[in-house]
Design a protein around this motif. Structure first.
Motif, short mmCIF file in Angstrom:
data_model
loop_
_atom_site.label_atom_id
_atom_site.label_comp_id
_atom_site.label_asym_id
_atom_site.label_seq_id
_atom_site.Cartn_x
_atom_site.Cartn_y
_atom_site.Cartn_z
N LEU A 1 0.80 -1.22 0.00
CA LEU A 1 0.00 0.00 0.00
C LEU A 1 0.83 1.27 0.00
CD1 LEU A 1 -2.82 -0.94 2.55
CD2 LEU A 1 -2.68 -1.40 0.10
N ARG A 2 2.15 1.16 -0.11
CA ARG A 2 2.99 2.35 -0.12
C ARG A 2 2.93 3.04 -1.48
NH1 ARG A 2 8.60 -0.18 1.87
NH2 ARG A 2 7.89 -1.74 0.35
N VAL A 3 3.38 4.29 -1.51
CA VAL A 3 3.37 5.06 -2.75
C VAL A 3 4.38 4.46 -3.73
CG1 VAL A 3 3.81 7.32 -3.79
CG2 VAL A 3 2.62 7.18 -1.60
N VAL A 4 3.94 4.27 -4.95
CA VAL A 4 4.77 3.69 -6.01
C VAL A 4 5.09 4.79 -7.03
CG1 VAL A 4 4.93 1.91 -7.78
CG2 VAL A 4 3.67 1.46 -5.67
N THR A 5 6.31 4.78 -7.52
CA THR A 5 6.74 5.76 -8.52
C THR A 5 7.09 5.05 -9.81
OG1 THR A 5 7.70 7.12 -6.75
CG2 THR A 5 8.36 7.62 -9.00
N ILE A 6 6.52 5.52 -10.92
CA ILE A 6 6.84 4.97 -12.23
C ILE A 6 7.24 6.11 -13.16
CG2 ILE A 6 5.36 2.95 -12.01
CD1 ILE A 6 3.28 4.37 -13.66
N ASP A 7 8.22 5.84 -14.00
CA ASP A 7 8.67 6.81 -14.99
C ASP A 7 7.92 6.57 -16.30
OD1 ASP A 7 10.54 8.18 -13.44
OD2 ASP A 7 12.04 6.63 -13.76
N VAL A 8 7.37 7.64 -16.82
CA VAL A 8 6.74 7.58 -18.13
C VAL A 8 7.83 7.87 -19.16
CG1 VAL A 8 4.94 8.53 -19.63
CG2 VAL A 8 4.55 8.36 -17.17
N SER A 9 8.08 6.92 -20.03
CA SER A 9 9.16 7.06 -21.00
C SER A 9 8.94 8.26 -21.91
CB SER A 9 9.27 5.78 -21.85
OG SER A 9 8.04 5.54 -22.52
N ARG A 10 10.03 8.73 -22.51
CA ARG A 10 9.96 9.90 -23.39
C ARG A 10 8.99 9.66 -24.55
NH1 ARG A 10 13.79 13.87 -22.96
NH2 ARG A 10 15.37 13.53 -21.35
N GLN A 11 8.15 10.67 -24.77
CA GLN A 11 7.15 10.60 -25.82
C GLN A 11 7.39 11.75 -26.80
OE1 GLN A 11 4.65 8.09 -25.76
NE2 GLN A 11 5.93 7.31 -24.09
N GLU A 12 7.52 11.40 -28.08
CA GLU A 12 7.65 12.42 -29.12
C GLU A 12 6.26 12.72 -29.67
OE1 GLU A 12 10.39 11.22 -32.07
OE2 GLU A 12 12.11 11.14 -30.70
N LEU B 1 0.84 2.43 -18.84
CA LEU B 1 0.34 2.64 -20.20
C LEU B 1 -0.73 3.73 -20.23
CD1 LEU B 1 0.13 -1.05 -21.46
CD2 LEU B 1 1.88 0.66 -21.96
N MET B 2 -1.58 3.77 -19.21
CA MET B 2 -2.59 4.82 -19.15
C MET B 2 -1.94 6.19 -19.01
SD MET B 2 -5.72 5.73 -19.19
CE MET B 2 -6.53 4.13 -19.08
N SER B 3 -0.86 6.28 -18.25
CA SER B 3 -0.16 7.56 -18.09
C SER B 3 0.46 8.01 -19.40
CB SER B 3 0.92 7.43 -17.00
OG SER B 3 0.34 7.05 -15.76
N GLN B 4 1.05 7.07 -20.16
CA GLN B 4 1.63 7.42 -21.46
C GLN B 4 0.58 7.95 -22.42
OE1 GLN B 4 3.96 4.23 -23.14
NE2 GLN B 4 5.02 3.81 -21.23
N ALA B 5 -0.56 7.26 -22.51
CA ALA B 5 -1.62 7.70 -23.42
C ALA B 5 -2.17 9.06 -23.01
CB ALA B 5 -2.74 6.65 -23.45
N THR B 6 -2.34 9.26 -21.71
CA THR B 6 -2.87 10.55 -21.23
C THR B 6 -1.89 11.67 -21.47
OG1 THR B 6 -4.09 9.36 -19.50
CG2 THR B 6 -3.83 11.73 -19.22
N LEU B 7 -0.59 11.40 -21.30
CA LEU B 7 0.43 12.42 -21.55
C LEU B 7 0.40 12.86 -23.00
CD1 LEU B 7 2.88 14.03 -20.50
CD2 LEU B 7 4.31 12.08 -21.12
N ARG B 8 0.32 11.94 -23.93
CA ARG B 8 0.27 12.29 -25.34
C ARG B 8 -0.99 13.09 -25.67
NH1 ARG B 8 3.95 9.49 -28.45
NH2 ARG B 8 2.75 10.09 -30.29
N SER B 9 -2.11 12.71 -25.06
CA SER B 9 -3.36 13.41 -25.34
C SER B 9 -3.34 14.83 -24.82
CB SER B 9 -4.53 12.63 -24.73
OG SER B 9 -5.75 13.31 -24.91
N VAL B 10 -2.89 15.02 -23.59
CA VAL B 10 -2.90 16.36 -22.97
C VAL B 10 -1.90 17.28 -23.66
CG1 VAL B 10 -2.41 17.64 -20.85
CG2 VAL B 10 -3.75 15.54 -20.76
N ILE B 11 -0.70 16.78 -23.96
CA ILE B 11 0.30 17.61 -24.63
C ILE B 11 -0.18 17.99 -26.03
CG2 ILE B 11 2.66 17.72 -25.48
CD1 ILE B 11 2.37 17.86 -22.44
N GLY B 12 -0.86 17.07 -26.72
CA GLY B 12 -1.37 17.37 -28.05
C GLY B 12 -2.46 18.42 -28.05
#
Length: 258
Positions: free
Chosen positions: A64-75, A113-124
């Motif tokens: 239940l501890r906080v988990v950190t994940i890196d979202v890979s670089r997205q072009e 994967l959800m974070s990657q898709a959301t990052l691309r959508s928001v930046i776009g």
């Protein structure tokens, strides 16, 4: 008799060493155990000592501890058609262990994967200036979207931070040229405003001197004092043009008025 007793007790002890680790589990304060009995969800237990029925109960341990994940670089392309490369980091934790086990196969992979898709959508959907100057707004928008999408999985997203925004070299040079031009424009505006204010003060001073001619004489004496205070060997004495008016009129043939 002792031999028979040893023969009887030895298998029991052997089975105890095998079965006991499967029956008793100890969970830490930040851990929970999701229990399945014959494949059916029984509930969540922990922390502390957990007793299981061997070969019947199965436990899935959840942290239940906080988990950190890196979202890979997205072009990607921004809304104003500028190519950028963006990466981010996501902080989240499991708040419902049962949902994290039952409703999604791998909550870590799904959240990434959800974070990657959301990052691309928001930046776009954002412009470059907004991405560079309003980073907190972008982060909050990313957090809200990812948290809403992962809520059915028992995941609580606590923060999403855009770490770095990489621009093409040509865009960097264009932005530097734009910034330099903007600074020059501001400098010219400030200089013009200073000249305008100085001209206003000179007009006001001329109006005051015209209303009170004695002020010109006082200013003349003050100027002479400033010149003499510089230890100069040569003194410049200004002569009013009014002294030459009679001579100029005589030369042109005009008779000076009495």
């Amino acid at each position: 008799m002792p031999l028979r007793l040893i023969t009887f007790i030895a298998p029991i002890i052997f089975l105890g060493f095998i079965i006991l680790p499967q029956m008793v589990r100890i969970l830490r304060e930040y851990e929970r155990g999701v229990i399945f009995r014959l494949g059916k969800l029984l509930g969540t237990k922990g922390p502390g000592i957990i007793f299981l029925i061997p070969l019947v109960d199965r436990m899935v341990k959840m942290d239940l501890r906080v988990v950190t994940i890196d979202v890979s670089r997205q072009e990607m392309m921004t809304r104003d058609n500028v190519p950028v490369t963006v990466d981010a980091v996501v902080y989240f934790r499991v708040v419902d262990a049962e949902s994290a086990v039952v409703k999604v196969e791998s909550f870590l992979k799904a959240t990434s994967l959800m974070s990657q898709a959301t990052l691309r959508s928001v930046i776009g959907q954002s412009e470059l200036d907004e991405l560079l100057s309003h980073r907190e707004t972008i982060n909050q928008k990313l957090q809200d979207i990812v948290d809403r999408q992962t809520d059915p999985w028992g995941i609580k997203v606590t923060a999403v931070e855009v770490k770095d925004v990489v621009l093409p070299e040509g865009m960097k040079r264009a932005m530097a040229s734009q910034a330099e031009s903007e600074r020059e424009r501001r400098a010219k505006i400030i200089n013009a405003e200073g000249e305008f204010q100085a001209a206003e003060k000179l007009v006001q001073a001329a109006a005051m001197i015209a209303a009170e001619p004695i002020a010109l004489q006082l200013r003349f004496l003050q100027t002479m004092r400033e010149i003499s205070g510089e230890h100069n060997t040569t003194t410049y004495l200004p002569i009013p043009m009014d002294l030459f008016t009679p001579f100029m009129k005589k030369t042109t043939g005009e008779t000076p008025k009495a």
